[in-house]
Design an enzyme around this catalytic site. Structure first.
Site, PDB file in Angstrom:
ATOM      1  N   ASN A  33       0.863  -1.175   0.000  1.00 48.97           N
ATOM      2  CA  ASN A  33       0.000   0.000   0.000  1.00 48.97           C
ATOM      3  C   ASN A  33       0.898   1.222   0.000  1.00 48.97           C
ATOM      4  OD1 ASN A  33       0.732  -0.266   2.875  1.00 48.97           O
ATOM      5  ND2 ASN A  33      -0.795   1.315   3.235  1.00 48.97           N
ATOM      6  N   HIS A  44       5.106   6.460  -6.536  1.00 47.29           N
ATOM      7  CA  HIS A  44       5.263   5.158  -5.884  1.00 47.29           C
ATOM      8  C   HIS A  44       6.683   4.962  -5.353  1.00 47.29           C
ATOM      9  CE1 HIS A  44       1.370   3.434  -7.076  1.00 47.29           C
ATOM     10  NE2 HIS A  44       1.481   4.249  -8.107  1.00 47.29           N
TER      11      HIS A  44
END
Length: 182
Positions: A33, A44
């Site tokens: 997550n 990310h």
């Protein structure tokens, strides 16, 4: 990169991080997550101690060391990024078993739709929880999702100290070789 305050990071808990995806990728990497730094920046694996980007390069997936802000460039290499659970947290242990199960269900739908050759889940514990597979180990799995094969990789978090960047790069490199052979 702009220095983020504790208030910036706390506010990031409510932000969704867009996937970096396209149909028919060679490898779709799947994190557990988003961390708070990832949610705050929208990139990310953005936390400085995370080894994803260096390991990706060391394993030969990218021709150079990329920065998180360059994540869209992954698509040109047939690579993408998503997560099991969309909710940002400071630590993965803040996620519930139900969030993992629901994340596994939604991930299955996403992979079925996108049809990557390989789904690469970065974190064996997350994979076990999301897919109720307590015996899963690092490496290729028997499970497929539609036509997509599944590989479990070590989590590149700096907290995963028993894997070095070099040993992670070896495992990621095994996946790269399998993807090239596909």
């Amino acid at each position: 990169m702009t220095r983020l305050t504790p208030a910036d990071l706390e506010a990031a808990r409510d932000r969704l991080v867009p996937d970096v995806v396209a149909d028919g990728l060679s490898v779709l990497f799947c994190g557990i997550n988003p961390g708070l730094m990832t949610a705050a920046t929208g990139h990310h694996f953005a936390r400085p101690g995370n080894r994803f980007w260096p390991v990706l390069h060391l394993a030969g997936f990218t021709p150079r060391l990329m920065k998180p802000a360059e994540q869209e460039e992954l698509l040109s290499y047939g690579l993408g990024i998503t997560n099991v659970v969309a909710r940002a947290t400071a630590r993965a242990d803040e996620l519930s078993a139900e969030e993992y199960r629901e994340g596994g269900r939604l991930l299955t739908e996403r992979v079925t739709r996108l049809r990557p050759t390989w789904l690469a889940v970065v974190g064996v514990t997350a994979y076990r929880a999301a897919f109720d597979d307590r015996k899963a180990r690092i490496g290729p799995q028997e499970r497929t999702i539609g036509s997509s094969r599944v590989w479990v990789l070590p989590n590149p978090s700096g907290l995963n100290a028993h894997w070095t960047a070099a040993t992670m790069a070896e495992e990621y490199g095994r996946l790269r070789s399998a993807a090239e052979a596909s």
